[in-house]
Write a protein that holds these residues in place. Structure first.
Motif, PDB file in Angstrom:
ATOM      1  N   ALA A  11       0.827  -1.210   0.000  1.00 47.89           N
ATOM      2  CA  ALA A  11       0.000   0.000   0.000  1.00 47.89           C
ATOM      3  C   ALA A  11       0.859   1.256   0.000  1.00 47.89           C
ATOM      4  N   LEU A  12       1.867   1.302   0.868  1.00 49.01           N
ATOM      5  CA  LEU A  12       2.730   2.490   0.936  1.00 49.01           C
ATOM      6  C   LEU A  12       3.538   2.662  -0.340  1.00 49.01           C
ATOM      7  N   ALA A  13       4.010   1.549  -0.930  1.00 49.99           N
ATOM      8  CA  ALA A  13       4.779   1.641  -2.178  1.00 49.99           C
ATOM      9  C   ALA A  13       3.910   2.233  -3.285  1.00 49.99           C
ATOM     10  N   ALA A  14       2.660   1.787  -3.395  1.00 54.84           N
ATOM     11  CA  ALA A  14       1.763   2.291  -4.441  1.00 54.84           C
ATOM     12  C   ALA A  14       1.365   3.737  -4.187  1.00 54.84           C
ATOM     13  N   LEU A  15       1.125   4.082  -2.918  1.00 55.81           N
ATOM     14  CA  LEU A  15       0.752   5.458  -2.586  1.00 55.81           C
ATOM     15  C   LEU A  15       1.916   6.425  -2.820  1.00 55.81           C
ATOM     16  N   GLU A  16       3.116   6.039  -2.367  1.00 53.53           N
ATOM     17  CA  GLU A  16       4.281   6.909  -2.533  1.00 53.53           C
ATOM     18  C   GLU A  16       4.660   7.063  -4.004  1.00 53.53           C
ATOM     19  N   ALA A  17       4.393   6.025  -4.811  1.00 48.77           N
ATOM     20  CA  ALA A  17       4.683   6.098  -6.251  1.00 48.77           C
ATOM     21  C   ALA A  17       3.585   6.827  -7.016  1.00 48.77           C
ATOM     22  N   LYS A  18       2.494   7.148  -6.320  1.00 51.88           N
ATOM     23  CA  LYS A  18       1.349   7.878  -6.897  1.00 51.88           C
ATOM     24  C   LYS A  18       0.664   7.100  -8.020  1.00 51.88           C
ATOM     25  N   VAL A  19       0.747   5.776  -7.966  1.00 53.64           N
ATOM     26  CA  VAL A  19       0.009   4.963  -8.941  1.00 53.64           C
ATOM     27  C   VAL A  19      -1.400   4.694  -8.436  1.00 53.64           C
ATOM     28  N   GLY A  43     -13.182 -11.754  -6.794  1.00 53.54           N
ATOM     29  CA  GLY A  43     -12.810 -13.052  -6.230  1.00 53.54           C
ATOM     30  C   GLY A  43     -11.561 -13.618  -6.867  1.00 53.54           C
ATOM     31  N   PHE A  44     -11.128 -13.028  -7.976  1.00 54.39           N
ATOM     32  CA  PHE A  44      -9.887 -13.448  -8.620  1.00 54.39           C
ATOM     33  C   PHE A  44      -9.455 -12.351  -9.593  1.00 54.39           C
ATOM     34  N   LEU A  45      -8.201 -12.437  -9.976  1.00 56.26           N
ATOM     35  CA  LEU A  45      -7.645 -11.526 -10.975  1.00 56.26           C
ATOM     36  C   LEU A  45      -6.877 -12.386 -11.970  1.00 56.26           C
ATOM     37  N   GLU A  46      -7.110 -12.165 -13.260  1.00 54.89           N
ATOM     38  CA  GLU A  46      -6.490 -12.988 -14.299  1.00 54.89           C
ATOM     39  C   GLU A  46      -5.208 -12.357 -14.815  1.00 54.89           C
ATOM     40  N   LEU A  47      -4.210 -13.208 -14.991  1.00 56.31           N
ATOM     41  CA  LEU A  47      -2.959 -12.800 -15.635  1.00 56.31           C
ATOM     42  C   LEU A  47      -2.667 -13.872 -16.688  1.00 56.31           C
ATOM     43  N   GLY A  48      -2.951 -13.529 -17.978  1.00 52.86           N
ATOM     44  CA  GLY A  48      -2.858 -14.540 -19.012  1.00 52.86           C
ATOM     45  C   GLY A  48      -3.929 -15.595 -18.776  1.00 52.86           C
ATOM     46  N   ASN A  49      -3.491 -16.830 -18.717  1.00 54.30           N
ATOM     47  CA  ASN A  49      -4.453 -17.912 -18.469  1.00 54.30           C
ATOM     48  C   ASN A  49      -4.411 -18.386 -17.017  1.00 54.30           C
ATOM     49  N   ILE A  50      -3.802 -17.575 -16.138  1.00 50.46           N
ATOM     50  CA  ILE A  50      -3.682 -17.948 -14.726  1.00 50.46           C
ATOM     51  C   ILE A  50      -4.607 -17.062 -13.906  1.00 50.46           C
ATOM     52  N   CYS A  95      -8.169  -7.595   1.278  1.00 47.39           N
ATOM     53  CA  CYS A  95      -8.533  -7.980  -0.084  1.00 47.39           C
ATOM     54  C   CYS A  95      -7.288  -8.283  -0.919  1.00 47.39           C
ATOM     55  N   ASP A  96      -7.109  -9.519  -1.335  1.00 47.26           N
ATOM     56  CA  ASP A  96      -5.936  -9.907  -2.122  1.00 47.26           C
ATOM     57  C   ASP A  96      -5.928  -9.230  -3.488  1.00 47.26           C
ATOM     58  N   CYS A  97      -7.082  -9.175  -4.157  1.00 48.85           N
ATOM     59  CA  CYS A  97      -7.125  -8.630  -5.513  1.00 48.85           C
ATOM     60  C   CYS A  97      -6.682  -7.170  -5.554  1.00 48.85           C
ATOM     61  N   PHE A  98      -7.058  -6.385  -4.540  1.00 50.09           N
ATOM     62  CA  PHE A  98      -6.625  -4.990  -4.486  1.00 50.09           C
ATOM     63  C   PHE A  98      -5.097  -4.921  -4.497  1.00 50.09           C
ATOM     64  N   PHE A  99      -4.438  -5.766  -3.723  1.00 49.94           N
ATOM     65  CA  PHE A  99      -2.982  -5.680  -3.601  1.00 49.94           C
ATOM     66  C   PHE A  99      -2.251  -6.359  -4.758  1.00 49.94           C
ATOM     67  N   TYR A 100      -2.899  -7.311  -5.438  1.00 51.94           N
ATOM     68  CA  TYR A 100      -2.329  -7.790  -6.701  1.00 51.94           C
ATOM     69  C   TYR A 100      -2.168  -6.605  -7.654  1.00 51.94           C
ATOM     70  N   GLU A 101      -3.256  -5.849  -7.808  1.00 51.14           N
ATOM     71  CA  GLU A 101      -3.257  -4.736  -8.756  1.00 51.14           C
ATOM     72  C   GLU A 101      -2.360  -3.590  -8.274  1.00 51.14           C
ATOM     73  N   PHE A 150       2.645 -10.172  -8.315  1.00 51.30           N
ATOM     74  CA  PHE A 150       1.351 -10.434  -7.677  1.00 51.30           C
ATOM     75  C   PHE A 150       1.557 -11.147  -6.332  1.00 51.30           C
ATOM     76  N   ASN A 151       2.353 -12.197  -6.342  1.00 53.01           N
ATOM     77  CA  ASN A 151       2.605 -12.948  -5.112  1.00 53.01           C
ATOM     78  C   ASN A 151       3.278 -12.081  -4.050  1.00 53.01           C
ATOM     79  N   LEU A 152       4.253 -11.274  -4.467  1.00 53.07           N
ATOM     80  CA  LEU A 152       4.945 -10.403  -3.520  1.00 53.07           C
ATOM     81  C   LEU A 152       3.987  -9.390  -2.904  1.00 53.07           C
ATOM     82  N   GLY A 153       3.027  -8.919  -3.698  1.00 51.71           N
ATOM     83  CA  GLY A 153       2.084  -7.910  -3.210  1.00 51.71           C
ATOM     84  C   GLY A 153       1.291  -8.362  -2.004  1.00 51.71           C
ATOM     85  N   ILE A 154       1.091  -9.675  -1.844  1.00 53.18           N
ATOM     86  CA  ILE A 154       0.363 -10.198  -0.683  1.00 53.18           C
ATOM     87  C   ILE A 154       1.293 -10.982   0.253  1.00 53.18           C
TER      88      ILE A 154
END
Length: 631
Positions: A333-341, A352-359, A382-388, A443-447
């Motif tokens: 959260a702090l990395a995304a906020l400080e980067a202003k993304v 309930g899920f986030l798709e990356l390719g066929n995964i 929420c995992d999906c929020f932090f994936y993104e 994605f994995n690192l984000g959570i």
């Protein structure tokens, strides 16, 4: 008659010549002997008098009294006690075999002990005795004295040994002492370390403060007889005792946290002062009794400790490495906020899920959380929020923020054996695995999963730096140290951090802290069951569950659950928290190995320990120490 007289004269002359030769030879020998005696008794009298005196008088080093260790209130954690021990001297091993056999008849020495004694007797000089056996009882002392005439060079000595009154409660922090090993001498030229009676810090504070606790050697001059037995003491110069150490640990809170962990097989609790960095409690369960090492651990005891699957010798607080799971989401959260993304009002969808390719990368909540902003996503985990959020920030920014918050490096605590764990980067993966970094890794690192690992201490440091407003506070175990001639006084209380600022946007920190508060104090929070009623003890936190074994869809259909798995395959339970919410002073991190769920297992422990710490408020408590010091 004439011929007879002539033969008689020849014989007489021959006898006379032989007598002269023998007499001359005797005269030469007597002259040489007289000359040698003159040289020894007159010319070299000073040299041989000195040598004789050195054989009669020995100068022996005295081991100094080791400094004592106390908790922040003055409760003793490591002290010295008197110890009767059998000592032996030998002139480079002469008669060592016979001596060891006689000692075996008295003490029933084991084979390993007999080998050690023979080795040390053969290496020792007569001036420095070796230890035969320590911690003698009265019966052993009497038996040894009774057999003294048959034990040349053996005597009873009164020394000191280390005692740890709190046993396994403080084992990983205080550590223990043992015989000086060759590797302990590296970089040290202190002659006292050559003494057979000397003990050296092996683990914990005993090792990190070894040079301060050891002190300086004294010396004693003794007169000995021909077999090396002490006749009398001629002169003594006492050594300088080692410095005493006052630790930051509050023994009451340490004991309270340990009790809370007792129903679980293995885990750790760390409590930090977010202003000073003082380590208030640092629990690693199970522990061990350090006194067994101080007195000399047996092979059976050592093997039992090594073979224990719960690793009692392992300080899990600083050396246990685990995926941080959702407790890492504040970093993302702090990395995304400080980067202003993203900004505090950015809302991201969760189906309930986030798709990356066929995964598909699933959220823990089947069906998803819907649209959430950053504080809501922290509260509901929420995992999906932090994936993104991690995808938008990128691996480099997330990794940089994690390092600023204390991950991926050893702290300044100073205890031996601390692990840096692993904060993955692009370069790390390329070097260690030989593959480039992928979006799925981000994605994995984000959570807090994938290649990411952390220690309980690092989780506490992260929480403390978020709670104190973004100051780079470092953990600290030493409150004060002083020689026995000096007063051991704790420093005055502090109310503001003096550490450098991490230069994080205060608004971003406030948003993250609000999310952590909502975890506990909002009806939507994943740990709302932990909420406390007393306003002065309101706290914020974050739950986490670290995956050990993934249960497949087929296994779920077969009815396999976390609870049905063997203990060592269940998920780890994590919880981090700080309080009070309005004016943070303490941070706590809890890991219960294979505890399955952070909120249900680690959460109650973290809540109870943190509330107890806030009630006692050890940062402002020095009354017990003053009472102890005045006695």
């Amino acid at each position: 008659m004439k011929n007879f007289r002539k033969g008689d004269g020849e014989r007489s002359g021959l006898f006379t010549r032989r007598a002269l030769v023998l007499g001359g030879a005797q005269a030469v020998l007597m002259t040489a002997l007289a000359g040698r005696l003159y040289q020894l008794q007159v010319v070299e009298t000073d040299r041989f008098s000195t040598m004789a005196e050195e054989n009669r008088i020995n100068m022996r080093l005295l081991a100094p009294s080791r400094g004592q260790i106390f908790d922040r209130s003055g409760v003793p954690l490591a002290v010295n006690r008197n110890n009767f021990r059998a000592m032996a001297t030998s002139d480079r091993g002469r008669g060592a075999d016979l001596l060891v056999e006689r000692l075996d008849q008295i003490f029933s020495l084991g084979e390993a002990e007999k080998i050690r004694l023979l080795r040390e007797l053969r290496r020792s000089r007569s001036a420095q005795p070796i230890v035969v056996r320590e911690n003698l009882g009265w019966e052993e002392v009497a038996r040894l004295e009774f057999n003294a005439p048959d034990l040349p060079g053996v005597f009873i000595d009164l020394g000191q040994s280390r005692d740890y009154p709190e046993g396994d409660l403080m084992s990983h922090i205080v550590g223990y002492t043992g015989r000086v090993a060759d590797e302990d001498l590296a970089g040290r030229d202190d002659p006292v370390l050559q003494l057979a009676t000397m003990r050296f810090g092996k683990k914990g504070v005993e090792r990190s403060l070894e040079d301060d606790l050891r002190g300086r050697a004294g010396a004693v001059q003794v007169e000995v007889n021909a077999v090396g037995r002490v006749v009398r003491e001629l002169d003594r110069t006492e050594g300088q005792p080692g410095a005493n150490a006052l630790l930051t640990i509050d023994l009451d809170i340490q004991r309270f946290a340990t009790e809370k962990m007792k129903e679980h097989k293995s885990g750790s609790v760390v409590v930090l002062d977010v202003v000073t960095g003082d380590v208030i409690a640092m629990v690693s369960t199970p522990g061990f009794d350090p006194s067994t090492f101080a007195r000399g651990i047996t092979q059976t005891e050592w093997r039992d400790l090594l073979d224990n699957p719960e690793r009692p010798l392992h300080n899990k607080a600083i050396a246990g490495v685990y995926p941080p799971g959702s407790t890492y989401k504040m970093v993302t959260a702090l990395a995304a906020l400080e980067a202003k993304v993203i900004d505090p009002w950015t809302r991201l969808p969760c189906a309930g899920f986030l798709e990356l390719g066929n995964i598909k990368f699933h959220c823990w909540l089947k069906g998803g959380h819907g649209s959430t902003n950053v504080s809501e996503a922290i509260a509901m985990s929420c995992d999906c929020f932090f994936y993104e959020a991690a995808r938008r920030a990128g691996i480099d920014r997330v990794s940089d923020m994690a390092q600023r918050l204390g991950f991926g490096k050893v702290s300044e605590l100073g205890l031996p054996g601390e692990s840096a764990a692993n904060q993955p980067t692009r370069a790390w993966k390329q070097e260690k695995i030989g593959k480039p970094w992928q979006h799925g890794d981000t994605f994995n690192l984000g959570i807090g999963q994938g290649y990411m690992t952390a220690t309980p201490l690092q989780l506490a440091i992260m929480t403390a730096r978020i709670a104190n407003g973004g100051y780079e506070v470092q953990p600290n175990l030493l409150l004060a140290k002083a020689t026995p001639r000096e007063e051991l006084v704790p420093p005055p209380p502090r109310t503001k951090p003096t550490a450098p600022s991490l230069r994080l946007n205060p608004q971003h920190l406030a948003i993250v802290r609000q999310g952590m508060s909502d975890v506990v104090n909002s009806s939507q929070g994943t740990a709302n069951a932990l909420r406390v009623k007393q306003a002065e003890f309101t706290f914020a936190g974050k739950t986490g569950t670290a995956q050990v074994k993934r249960i497949t869809e087929r296994e779920r259909e077969m009815g396999i659950t976390q609870a049905s798995l063997p203990w060592h395959l269940r998920h780890h339970a994590l919880f981090v928290c700080y309080g009070p919410v309005d004016n943070p002073r303490y941070a706590c991190a809890v890991i219960v190995e294979h505890g399955q769920a952070g909120g249900a297992t680690a959460g109650p422990i973290g809540r109870d320990v943190l509330v107890e710490t806030m009630k006692r408020d050890p940062s402002r408590r020095t009354d017990r120490f003053k009472k102890m010091a005045s006695r």
